[in-house]
Design a protein around this motif. Sequence first.
Motif, PDB file in Angstrom:
ATOM      1  N   MET A 421      26.966  61.942   3.629  1.00  0.00           N
ATOM      2  CA  MET A 421      26.870  60.834   2.677  1.00  0.00           C
ATOM      3  C   MET A 421      28.159  60.637   1.889  1.00  0.00           C
ATOM      4  N   VAL A 422      28.374  59.378   1.505  1.00  0.00           N
ATOM      5  CA  VAL A 422      29.398  58.986   0.553  1.00  0.00           C
ATOM      6  C   VAL A 422      28.695  58.697  -0.768  1.00  0.00           C
ATOM      7  N   LEU A 423      29.207  59.262  -1.852  1.00  0.00           N
ATOM      8  CA  LEU A 423      28.661  59.008  -3.188  1.00  0.00           C
ATOM      9  C   LEU A 423      29.759  58.406  -4.044  1.00  0.00           C
ATOM     10  N   ALA A 424      29.461  57.294  -4.706  1.00  0.00           N
ATOM     11  CA  ALA A 424      30.479  56.578  -5.473  1.00  0.00           C
ATOM     12  C   ALA A 424      29.972  56.246  -6.865  1.00  0.00           C
ATOM     13  N   HIS A 425      30.627  56.795  -7.890  1.00  0.00           N
ATOM     14  CA  HIS A 425      30.403  56.416  -9.291  1.00  0.00           C
ATOM     15  C   HIS A 425      31.396  55.309  -9.589  1.00  0.00           C
ATOM     16  N   ASP A 426      30.894  54.117  -9.953  1.00  0.00           N
ATOM     17  CA  ASP A 426      31.787  52.966 -10.082  1.00  0.00           C
ATOM     18  C   ASP A 426      31.167  51.917 -10.999  1.00  0.00           C
ATOM     19  N   PRO A 427      32.015  51.068 -11.605  1.00  0.00           N
ATOM     20  CA  PRO A 427      31.461  49.891 -12.292  1.00  0.00           C
ATOM     21  C   PRO A 427      30.861  48.948 -11.258  1.00  0.00           C
ATOM     22  N   ILE A 428      29.671  48.433 -11.554  1.00  0.00           N
ATOM     23  CA  ILE A 428      28.953  47.571 -10.614  1.00  0.00           C
ATOM     24  C   ILE A 428      28.641  46.250 -11.300  1.00  0.00           C
ATOM     25  N   MET A 429      28.972  45.143 -10.664  1.00  0.00           N
ATOM     26  CA  MET A 429      28.647  43.831 -11.211  1.00  0.00           C
ATOM     27  C   MET A 429      27.148  43.575 -11.113  1.00  0.00           C
ATOM     28  N   GLY A 430      26.594  42.879 -12.110  1.00  0.00           N
ATOM     29  CA  GLY A 430      25.225  42.408 -12.006  1.00  0.00           C
ATOM     30  C   GLY A 430      25.126  41.322 -10.950  1.00  0.00           C
ATOM     31  N   GLU A 431      23.937  41.142 -10.401  1.00  0.00           N
ATOM     32  CA  GLU A 431      23.773  40.153  -9.335  1.00  0.00           C
ATOM     33  C   GLU A 431      24.069  38.741  -9.820  1.00  0.00           C
ATOM     34  N   ASP A 432      23.898  38.486 -11.109  1.00  0.00           N
ATOM     35  CA  ASP A 432      24.185  37.157 -11.651  1.00  0.00           C
ATOM     36  C   ASP A 432      25.573  37.075 -12.274  1.00  0.00           C
ATOM     37  N   ASP A 433      26.311  38.190 -12.234  1.00  0.00           N
ATOM     38  CA  ASP A 433      27.641  38.219 -12.841  1.00  0.00           C
ATOM     39  C   ASP A 433      28.666  37.482 -11.991  1.00  0.00           C
ATOM     40  N   THR A 434      29.630  36.876 -12.666  1.00  0.00           N
ATOM     41  CA  THR A 434      30.913  36.569 -12.046  1.00  0.00           C
ATOM     42  C   THR A 434      31.865  37.671 -12.492  1.00  0.00           C
ATOM     43  N   ARG A 435      33.033  37.726 -11.872  1.00  0.00           N
ATOM     44  CA  ARG A 435      33.986  38.746 -12.286  1.00  0.00           C
ATOM     45  C   ARG A 435      34.347  38.553 -13.759  1.00  0.00           C
ATOM     46  N   GLN A 471      35.638  44.907  -8.710  1.00  0.00           N
ATOM     47  CA  GLN A 471      34.243  45.311  -8.818  1.00  0.00           C
ATOM     48  C   GLN A 471      33.382  44.453  -7.881  1.00  0.00           C
ATOM     49  N   GLU A 472      32.254  45.021  -7.445  1.00  0.00           N
ATOM     50  CA  GLU A 472      31.356  44.327  -6.521  1.00  0.00           C
ATOM     51  C   GLU A 472      29.935  44.349  -7.064  1.00  0.00           C
ATOM     52  N   ARG A 473      29.149  43.377  -6.625  1.00  0.00           N
ATOM     53  CA  ARG A 473      27.713  43.450  -6.846  1.00  0.00           C
ATOM     54  C   ARG A 473      27.120  44.514  -5.916  1.00  0.00           C
ATOM     55  N   PHE A 474      25.982  45.062  -6.311  1.00  0.00           N
ATOM     56  CA  PHE A 474      25.342  46.056  -5.462  1.00  0.00           C
ATOM     57  C   PHE A 474      24.989  45.457  -4.102  1.00  0.00           C
ATOM     58  N   SER A 475      24.555  44.210  -4.082  1.00  0.00           N
ATOM     59  CA  SER A 475      24.211  43.572  -2.806  1.00  0.00           C
ATOM     60  C   SER A 475      25.423  43.488  -1.886  1.00  0.00           C
ATOM     61  N   ASP A 476      26.607  43.266  -2.473  1.00  0.00           N
ATOM     62  CA  ASP A 476      27.821  43.217  -1.652  1.00  0.00           C
ATOM     63  C   ASP A 476      28.176  44.603  -1.114  1.00  0.00           C
ATOM     64  N   LEU A 477      27.983  45.636  -1.943  1.00  0.00           N
ATOM     65  CA  LEU A 477      28.224  46.992  -1.464  1.00  0.00           C
ATOM     66  C   LEU A 477      27.237  47.354  -0.353  1.00  0.00           C
ATOM     67  N   CYS A 478      26.008  46.892  -0.476  1.00  0.00           N
ATOM     68  CA  CYS A 478      25.026  47.130   0.590  1.00  0.00           C
ATOM     69  C   CYS A 478      25.487  46.497   1.894  1.00  0.00           C
ATOM     70  N   ALA A 479      25.964  45.261   1.810  1.00  0.00           N
ATOM     71  CA  ALA A 479      26.415  44.566   3.019  1.00  0.00           C
ATOM     72  C   ALA A 479      27.600  45.286   3.656  1.00  0.00           C
ATOM     73  N   LEU A 480      28.549  45.719   2.827  1.00  0.00           N
ATOM     74  CA  LEU A 480      29.707  46.444   3.344  1.00  0.00           C
ATOM     75  C   LEU A 480      29.286  47.765   3.979  1.00  0.00           C
ATOM     76  N   GLY A 481      28.397  48.487   3.279  1.00  0.00           N
ATOM     77  CA  GLY A 481      27.946  49.772   3.799  1.00  0.00           C
ATOM     78  C   GLY A 481      27.159  49.636   5.086  1.00  0.00           C
ATOM     79  N   GLU A 482      26.250  48.671   5.136  1.00  0.00           N
ATOM     80  CA  GLU A 482      25.439  48.495   6.339  1.00  0.00           C
ATOM     81  C   GLU A 482      26.298  48.078   7.524  1.00  0.00           C
ATOM     82  N   ALA A 483      27.322  47.263   7.281  1.00  0.00           N
ATOM     83  CA  ALA A 483      28.230  46.874   8.362  1.00  0.00           C
ATOM     84  C   ALA A 483      28.979  48.073   8.920  1.00  0.00           C
TER      85      ALA A 483
END
Length: 508
Positions: A421-435, A471-483
């Motif tokens: 596993m990869v574990l990442a402590h990071d700032p995460i954007m909210g799903e409704d956030d812009t940068r 910074q990324e939204r969690f959904s974007d990190l999911c997409a990157l990770g799943e790819a």
Amino acid sequence: MTPLHGAATPASASAAGSMKASHEASADPRSRFFDERAATWEQRCYPPEARRRLAALVPRFGVERGDCVLDMGTGTGVLIPYLRDGVGDAGRILSFDVSFEMVRRAGCKERDAKGLCVQATAMRIPARDGVFDRVVCFAAFPHFADKPAAMREMARVVRPGGEVVIAHLLSRAELARHHGGHPAVAEDALPDDATMRGLMRDAGLVEGSITDGPGMYVARARKPRTCRAGEGGVPGTPGTPGGRAGGSAGGEGAESAIAGDAEGNGSGVEAGFEARRVFTALKQNDAMHHSAVYGVLSGLLRAFACDAALPHGAPGRGGALRILDVGCGEAADVVQALEGVTVGAYTGVDTSAPALAEARRHLAALGCPVTLIEGDYRLALNTSQGSVDVLWMGLFLHHLPRALKADFLHTAHGLLAPGGMVLAHDPIMGEDDTRETMLARMEAIGRERWHFLTPEEVGMVHRHWSCHGHQERFSDLCALGEAAGFEVDMVWHDADRTYGLVRFMRRG
């Protein structure tokens, strides 16, 4: 002397050794051509007469005592002894080449901790912005497949006021005739003068000069002390491969990266000291939730180490975890998190030499082989496939633009053992956030709660987030990770939903 961000400490590799740093380098079709010729290269290409001419040519490179020099396209390291004479005991040399066999032989010329030879491509140099006083590209530039990209990369890694030098022991016309006799490199040529000056100018270099005559070619250009946005790999330029956004970031926090935002407020030493002081204050006051994050990390690691399904928990491994810590900083917190866990091997990478010195002291408590690398994070990714169980990143991932995050995760997937596993402590954007809304929220939190910092210090941290954060939204990190082949989940987040601990599990 400018700090070297691509070197390895003696613990990571002997200075006489060599390191692979890039999958792109080993994939370059030219690497095979040079690999096959490495054993006899110097004997055939650099007889005594050529070496006498080389000794006369090197003073034209402008190398000075104490310089930190990149020897780009080092080959078998024929230039290293001449550069070593130029930089003296106080200087440092890093040598890159696309051919691993060439690099392996070049490594034999570096027998102290002030030099390192690395396999890497010129089109993606594994070093941070502005770390070299001079980049010397001797007898190599014609072989670069993408010359504009190579020039931009060389310009990026040279410091403001430093120079890029391209040189040969043949004129442009002589070199074209020489290469014409070898089908594999027959098309590898020096650009004409107008094109070369254009490449330098487009890379943000100025005051280009070209000397082209019988038995000699030298092109030199300087990086201005103030660059226009987008030129020469300016720190903070989004998407610059291997730029500050792609460099290692001091993972027990961001002190290495924050130091970049303190530059200009004093000497480099003063700026680095100030950045570490600010980051220490952030940690001591738990402003970025280190206590909670490392508590969760400890539980995850203990559960993971006890998992009977751990692939190499079979005889011979005993369930001992192999840890890769990207942006390891001083490593004190991760050592606490690993208490009670059997660690088989630990590798840490960071750009901060002072932090690594502290890390070595803290990591002695693990009682396992420890490798520490001072330099760009990509130097740590050249490990054998399946050789890592846990890749930990503390406040690192947001320094990479999205394309580099995708590349990083794909590479990490290959490094991990099945079930790793990869574990990442990071700032995460909210799903409704812009940068912009997230940055505004983070700045407001800092100004409201960080009373232990001055307004100027809070501003320095905010400039870091603004200039070097991707910074990324969690959904974007999911997409990157799943790819990249991972299953992704959020195992912890703070009450403000500003920071999170994300887990990327390699499917077994």
